[in-house]
Design an enzyme around this catalytic site. Structure first.
Site, mmCIF file in Angstrom:
data_model
loop_
_atom_site.group_PDB
_atom_site.id
_atom_site.type_symbol
_atom_site.label_atom_id
_atom_site.label_comp_id
_atom_site.label_asym_id
_atom_site.label_seq_id
_atom_site.Cartn_x
_atom_site.Cartn_y
_atom_site.Cartn_z
ATOM 1 N N ARG A 94 102.302 3.678 -46.724
ATOM 2 C CA ARG A 94 101.128 3.375 -47.541
ATOM 3 C C ARG A 94 101.310 2.110 -48.404
ATOM 4 O O ARG A 94 100.351 1.556 -48.913
ATOM 5 C CB ARG A 94 100.768 4.585 -48.417
ATOM 6 C CG ARG A 94 99.299 4.818 -48.489
ATOM 7 C CD ARG A 94 98.800 6.137 -49.032
ATOM 8 N NE ARG A 94 99.705 7.206 -49.265
ATOM 9 C CZ ARG A 94 100.392 7.429 -50.392
ATOM 10 N NH1 ARG A 94 100.272 6.610 -51.409
ATOM 11 N NH2 ARG A 94 101.182 8.485 -50.494
ATOM 12 N N TYR A 148 74.379 -4.686 -44.933
ATOM 13 C CA TYR A 148 74.638 -3.590 -43.993
ATOM 14 C C TYR A 148 74.211 -2.265 -44.661
ATOM 15 O O TYR A 148 74.450 -2.063 -45.858
ATOM 16 C CB TYR A 148 76.125 -3.576 -43.641
ATOM 17 C CG TYR A 148 76.550 -2.341 -42.905
ATOM 18 C CD1 TYR A 148 76.017 -2.048 -41.654
ATOM 19 C CD2 TYR A 148 77.456 -1.448 -43.466
ATOM 20 C CE1 TYR A 148 76.393 -0.893 -40.981
ATOM 21 C CE2 TYR A 148 77.837 -0.306 -42.805
ATOM 22 C CZ TYR A 148 77.296 -0.035 -41.559
ATOM 23 O OH TYR A 148 77.670 1.114 -40.903
ATOM 24 N N ASP A 213 80.313 -11.118 -47.317
ATOM 25 C CA ASP A 213 80.621 -10.370 -46.099
ATOM 26 C C ASP A 213 80.428 -11.329 -44.925
ATOM 27 O O ASP A 213 79.311 -11.777 -44.654
ATOM 28 C CB ASP A 213 79.684 -9.158 -45.993
ATOM 29 C CG ASP A 213 80.029 -8.248 -44.832
ATOM 30 O OD1 ASP A 213 80.478 -8.761 -43.783
ATOM 31 O OD2 ASP A 213 79.843 -7.012 -44.964
ATOM 32 N N LYS A 238 84.160 -5.121 -35.812
ATOM 33 C CA LYS A 238 83.192 -5.897 -35.046
ATOM 34 C C LYS A 238 83.891 -7.032 -34.291
ATOM 35 O O LYS A 238 84.637 -6.762 -33.383
ATOM 36 C CB LYS A 238 82.084 -6.382 -35.986
ATOM 37 C CG LYS A 238 81.583 -5.299 -36.995
ATOM 38 C CD LYS A 238 80.854 -4.161 -36.343
ATOM 39 C CE LYS A 238 80.561 -2.982 -37.263
ATOM 40 N NZ LYS A 238 79.932 -3.284 -38.544
HETATM 41 C C1 LIG Z 1 79.706 -2.570 -39.837
HETATM 42 C C2 LIG Z 1 79.600 -3.374 -41.059
HETATM 43 C C3 LIG Z 1 80.239 -2.975 -42.241
HETATM 44 C C4 LIG Z 1 81.019 -1.678 -42.343
HETATM 45 O O1 LIG Z 1 82.180 -1.737 -41.565
HETATM 46 P P1 LIG Z 1 82.887 -0.439 -40.904
HETATM 47 O O2 LIG Z 1 84.054 -1.023 -40.216
HETATM 48 O O3 LIG Z 1 81.867 0.187 -39.993
HETATM 49 O O4 LIG Z 1 83.247 0.472 -42.023
HETATM 50 C C5 LIG Z 1 80.169 -3.817 -43.346
HETATM 51 N N1 LIG Z 1 79.472 -4.962 -43.300
HETATM 52 C C6 LIG Z 1 78.817 -5.369 -42.187
HETATM 53 C C7 LIG Z 1 78.048 -6.650 -42.196
HETATM 54 C C8 LIG Z 1 78.857 -4.584 -41.033
HETATM 55 O O5 LIG Z 1 78.193 -4.979 -39.943
#
Ligand SMILES: *Cc1c(COP(=O)(O)O)cnc(C)c1O
Length: 407
Positions: A94, A148, A213, A238
């Site tokens: 951790r 998101y 983001d 992603k």
């Molecule tokens: C999918 C997504 C998230 C969240 O990410 P996870 O890996 O699903 O927890 C945050 N921001 C954006 C722009 C996303 O597309």
């Protein structure tokens, strides 16, 4: 709204150029920095050849033996002070993991930040940022919609004790309070692909950290830290992973903030599995090639969708990229039901093309009024373009869009 109707003529600079991205001059003004393409395949692997290795090792250890408990105590004290990664072995899984650290090193290099800290998901990464600021008594967040769906929900529901003020970009400076700990934006935004002027926004944040983001753009198309964002967040699930088989999140930032994030990760446990760290490092090596190829296909699909009478509006960033959003005149649920090659599924950034209906899925958890008010209409569909041949994709979309109605 800063979305624009795609005309198919002004598709930005990011798509399909095939040229390397220069990461700028070295900090010392001397040696030229390696390009993004080169970093993508080499960063985080600098020590391998010296060790006689080619592929990075996967370290699955949860604990690390040591006969010197005085030295371990000193390493734990150092971690408790500033969250610095322990010299030598990590003590316990951790606190850190060498395989995950390779991915963190590589992503920091690509985003142009000192450090990066990886988490079990994008939402775990955002939670850690909110916890870091909240623990300092800075619970107020200023944010720009759309975000998101689950990021919106986390803030709106105040699940981590934060309080959010939603503003237009022009309203950020006026919304800042003494207890504002964070300004949060997405550009291009999920799912409308609305773009923001990050440099101007960073300026209006003053001393409050701006979190951008960067999941949709990836460092291939945009490096928000260069524009003044202190924190760059990715759902690594992603594009960074890129193959739909890893769930992960990461924050790229300065080493001081990274230390706080590591301490929160240690105390709350949202760590990334080492196998995921391995897969993400592997994913990064093809990131520039994947993003450019998918972006070129997306740009062509945008041209065709924009010229199609069954499509009311197309959203595509000036920046380029492999995400497309479009509004249909007909029933969006019929389009989802009609695809055969394209996969009808939430998520994005994989090698295969995905389509989903944000009002039903990715943004369902946002109250309908807030959702519609931020441009996420009920007829909007979000397409994540993959690496298939453009003619095969168009054939599938053309069939799923249904009969051409006379207008
Ligand atoms: C999918 C997504 C998230 C969240 O990410 P996870 O890996 O699903 O927890 C945050 N921001 C954006 C722009 C996303 O597309």
């Amino acid at each position: 709204m800063r979305t624009r109707t795609g005309t198919g003529t002004d598709l930005g600079t990011g798509a399909g150029t095939g040229t390397g991205t220069d990461l700028g001059a070295g900090a010392g003004g001397g040696a030229r920095r390696r390009s993004l393409d080169t970093e993508a395949v080499h960063a985080g692997r600098d020590d391998l050849a010296r060790q006689g290795l080619h592929a990075p090792p996967i370290d699955l250890s949860t604990t690390y033996p040591s006969y010197d408990s005085r030295a371990e105590a000193a390493r734990i004290d150092a971690f408790a002070t500033d969250g610095a990664e322990p010299d030598g072995p990590p003590v316990y899984g951790r606190l850190g993991n060498p395989t995950v650290a390779r991915f963190e090193t590589a992503l920091a290099r690509l985003e142009g930040t000192q450090s990066a800290v990886a988490f079990a998901s994008g939402m775990a990464a955002l939670s850690a940022v909110l916890l870091v600021r909240g623990a300092m008594g800075l619970r107020h967040v200023v944010a720009v919609r759309p975000l998101y769906g689950c990021s919106d929900h986390l803030l709106t529901a105040g699940l981590l004790g934060s309080e959010v003020t939603w503003v237009d970009p022009a309203g950020i400076a006026d919304a800042l309070r003494p207890d504002t700990g964070l300004v949060l934006v997405e550009s291009p935004a999920n799912p409308t692909l609305a773009e923001l002027d990050l440099r101007a926004i960073a300026h209006s944040c003053g001393s409050v950290p701006l979190l951008a983001d960067n999941t949709f753009a990836t460092p291939v198309l945009q490096r928000p830290a260069e524009q003044g964002a202190r924190l760059v967040l990715h759902s690594a699930t992603k594009y960074l992973g890129g193959h739909g088989d890893v769930m992960a999140g990461v924050v790229a930032c300065d080493e001081e903030f990274a230390g706080r994030l590591r301490q929160v990760r240690f105390a709350t446990g949202g760590v990334l599995h080492p196998l995921a760290g391995y897969l993400l490092l592997r994913g990064l090596s093809t990131l520039p090639v994947r993003v450019r190829a998918a972006s070129a296909t997306a740009a062509e699909l945008v041209r065709r969708l924009a010229a199609d009478p069954r499509v009311a509006r197309v959203h595509y960033p000036r920046l380029g990229g492999a995400m497309v959003a479009f509004e249909v005149h007909g029933d969006p649920h019929e389009v989802i039901a009609g695809v055969r090659l394209v996969t009808p599924a939430v998520s994005l950034g994989s090698v295969d093309t995905l389509i989903q209906h944000p009002a039903s899925i990715s943004h369902r958890i946002v109250a309908a009024g807030d959702r519609r008010g931020s441009g996420v209409g009920d007829r909007l569909l979000r397409l994540s373009v993959g690496l298939e041949d453009v003619e095969d994709l168009w054939q599938d979309l053309d069939a799923a869009l249904g009969a051409r109605r006379p207008r």
